[in-house]
Scaffold this motif. Structure first.
Motif: not given
Length: 124
Positions: A91-102, A104-111, A116-121
């Motif tokens: 919203g402030r014009g900053i590119v945001c990347t969400v880095r996860v382990a391929a 990892g547990r975080a990716l399993r939950v996100i999937q 709204g950040f699926a394209d930033a993974i």
């Protein structure tokens, strides 16, 4: 007859951030901020991440990386904090990347959930 009064401590241990939880900020370039999250990202720790992101996006960033490779557990509250950070940054014009382990547990939950950040993974 004895009277017994139950009182709760001012800060309940259930809502204190666990000692194993850590947030670290790296600056690989002057306009890039990397927020490294290690530990359980849940109801007790997510507010700290939200506050840190809000502070970081106030600075002169063009790229923010939320590095979740060290996340052991990700709750819905933790996921909402990531969503908040992504929305705030973009919203402030900053590119945001969400880095996860391929793997990892975080990716399993996100999937499992629509985010709204699926394209930033970024898989690492």
């Amino acid at each position: 007859m004895t009277h017994r009064q139950n009182t709760l401590p001012a800060k309940s241990p259930a809502v204190d951030a666990p000692a194993a939880f850590r947030l670290t900020i790296h600056r690989p370039a002057p306009d890039t901020g990397v927020v490294e999250v290690v530990g359980d990202l849940e109801v007790a720790t997510a507010p700290r991440l939200r506050e840190l992101i809000a502070t970081e996006v106030e600075g002169p960033l063009s790229h923010l990386v939320l590095d979740l490779r060290g996340v052991r557990f990700l709750s819905a509250t933790g996921l909402a904090a990531i969503e908040y950070g992504h929305r705030l940054a973009t919203g402030r014009g900053i590119v945001c990347t969400v880095r996860v382990a391929a793997a990892g547990r975080a990716l399993r939950v996100i999937q499992l959930l629509p985010v709204g950040f699926a394209d930033a993974i970024e898989l690492a």
